[in-house]
Design an enzyme around this catalytic site. Sequence first.
Site, PDB file in Angstrom:
ATOM      1  N   GLY A 447      77.111 -37.183  21.829  1.00 44.47           N
ATOM      2  CA  GLY A 447      75.235 -37.385  22.125  1.00 44.47           C
ATOM      3  C   GLY A 447      74.581 -35.951  20.794  1.00 44.47           C
ATOM      4  CG  LEU A 449      71.713 -30.905  23.381  1.00 49.76           C
ATOM      5  CD1 LEU A 449      70.704 -29.560  22.988  1.00 49.76           C
ATOM      6  CD2 LEU A 449      71.205 -29.959  25.224  1.00 49.76           C
ATOM      7  CG  ASP A 473      84.542 -38.179  33.637  1.00 47.39           C
ATOM      8  OD1 ASP A 473      82.922 -38.310  33.842  1.00 47.39           O
ATOM      9  OD2 ASP A 473      84.789 -39.359  34.318  1.00 47.39           O
ATOM     10  CB  ILE A 474      80.772 -33.940  33.831  1.00 44.69           C
ATOM     11  CG1 ILE A 474      80.299 -34.782  33.595  1.00 44.69           C
ATOM     12  CG2 ILE A 474      80.901 -32.616  32.525  1.00 44.69           C
ATOM     13  CD1 ILE A 474      78.327 -33.808  33.035  1.00 44.69           C
ATOM     14  CE1 TYR A 561      67.409 -37.587  31.574  1.00 44.23           C
ATOM     15  CE2 TYR A 561      65.544 -36.968  31.758  1.00 44.23           C
ATOM     16  CZ  TYR A 561      66.283 -37.139  30.669  1.00 44.23           C
ATOM     17  OH  TYR A 561      66.757 -36.154  30.237  1.00 44.23           O
ATOM     18  CE  LYS A 565      68.371 -34.476  32.300  1.00 40.82           C
ATOM     19  NZ  LYS A 565      69.989 -34.003  31.985  1.00 40.82           N
TER      20      LYS A 565
END
Length: 740
Positions: A447, A449, A473-474, A561, A565
């Site tokens: 990604g 970031l 893999d979180i 989304y 979050k």
Amino acid sequence: MASLELWAGPECTVNRVGDKYRDQLELTGFAHRIDDLNCLAQLGVKCVRFPLLWERTAPAGPGQYEWQWSDRSVVRLRDLQVKPIAGLVHHGSGPRYTHLLDSRFPHLLADYARAVAERFPDIEAYTPINEPVTTARFSALYGFWYPHRRNDRSFVRALMHQMSGTVLAMREIRKINPLARLIQTEDLGFTTTSTRLRYQAEFENSRRWISFDLLTGLVVPGHPLWEYLLEHGASERELYAFVEHPCPPDIVGINCYVTSERFLDTRLWLYPPERRYDNGRDQYVDVESVRVLGPLIGGFEARLREASERYALPVAITEVHMGCTRDEQLRWLYQAWKSAEKLRLNGVDVRAVTAWAAFGTVDWNSLVMCDAGHYEAGLWDVSGGTPRKTALGTLAGQLASGRVPDHPVLSGVGWWQREVRLTYPPHGEVTALPAAGRPLLIAGATGTLGQAFARVCEMRGLPIHLLTRAELDIASQPSVDAALERWKPWAVINAAGFVRVDDAENDPRQWRENVIGPTILAGACARHDVRLLSFSSDLIFDGNKPSPYVESDRPRPLNAYGRSKLEAERRVLALDPSVLMIRSAAFFGPWDSYNFVALAMRALRRRERWPAAVDQLVSPTYVPHLVQAALNLLIDGERGLWHLTNRGAVSWAGFAQMVAESAGLDAGLVDAVPGATLGQIALRPRYSALQSERGLTLAPLESAVEEYLTHVEPELSLTAVNEIIFAAVGAETTTARQTV
């Protein structure tokens, strides 16, 4: 021998450029926060280099004193049992009724010094004039500060007036307090060069001692600068006055900056023509040793040792500051402290190390000659208006109390010791140290970031492991535990997640990546005692507030989304309140070719029209700024919710037009249209600009756009690219403290 003391001081320069004075105490707010003195006392600071400055106390005329601020401050220091070292002139030229070339300057300063001593007879230590050689160079040899002269005669006269003023000031002070001590400071940067320019280096290395040599009565016939001083206006009578009535410092104060060490380079072709200097015999470029010299520079240890040997007097480091990233600031202060302790073990009488610029500096990257508002934090960060203690403040407190510093970044090495320091082809064989220490783990290798964090961490000398989903893999408990056990990081940066806002409306994977994953990661980090940095979004708000959202505003997301979050925030912070959760928005940066700005510029360069929403206001975020600030907050040990975006609210259409105008493209090709016409599936808030109430701000959006365009211009030279990298790292600006 008593233990090594921690001293501190606020950056207090009051310099004049033209007819304008710039006061660092006002710019950093120290002048209006009496409780800043409490902060210093709580660290265990023994002495404060305290500004009782002539320009601030007697601006209207001789004998017309304004003592209110000084009275309050000195009383507070007395109550806190912190001793002041009174500074009377700090890179200044005095109030408007005098200046460095005014023959009355020494006597007027002495009159002011007597008034200070009479007002505060219990003050035991003074620095009448800080760094007189440096001030004379910048004001009378290079023309940076008032009176803006550029010749040796003016330099010598400015120097002599300051040194005479110092002697007369101490004479008057000691009439009131016979035991008053002189703590004289100077920047003692060392100059090296090739054989051909050895004569020039020898001259500059003699000049750096001249203030101390005069005070100790060492400037006599045969001194390396005796003939130079006479040739450029000093008289034998005034030189012998120092010999007959010496005023040696009680402590020799060394101010040492990473760019103080200089190299005189004859390889003119490496540099732009404007950097060349002609001394009438040779042409050369005066450059920071750290940027071009292969061997590592001497620094604090070398300067303290040679000062002690030269004068047989106690020494102290009277300024330790680096305008840089937090990890580098920590390393710089810690290395200074360790150098002082090492010399003490070898019998050198080192009294103290001074954490300078305790509340930061403003525009020292341009030698305080402009009003750009460039702020560099110190022991506290006051960019948000209220002092916020940084990791540097924590380190200073540990050193003062004798505790062993425990921050993981201290095991690394500073940029001035790594090969990244070299901006030009090196002169001599390169010595450098590798990055070291416990790593950071970065989840989200593919990604924008994650890639940005990896790039910036490498620049900052922070060891990392950038991991793909296969490696971490979180959303898998076994995968997270295995990664933490294997790498044993001190912190994890969660840059992974599902970022496609419209697809999130109907794709169940977004809940796994945005909620389940961060929750599992937070729980594991808490169990393993590992710090966690994670990210949220401006889309948790509904847009009904007419001003920027702050951390305490109530969230109300409009789309899937945003709901994911927000749920991640709640779960993660409930599991571990020490998590640093950063809300940001609208990323753009030089290392991602598919962000809004990059796509818009490509279309506009092709003369294509670019539709953008006019009814959705955001606060765009420049990724390098975000990553740098987030790392600083992580290193500072900050926790909870933080808003980080560049300052400014703008519609997507307005943003595209801003970029177009800055890039010289046709802003008329931007079509400002309603967001509903762009095929957006998910609802967006009409206003989602962010602002922090917690005491940290990023640069204005306009500055971020300028920096972005500088990065992406293809015609940049290698040298320019290197300079940009150092700017991104935040390394101390090359013009500051420069010997020209």
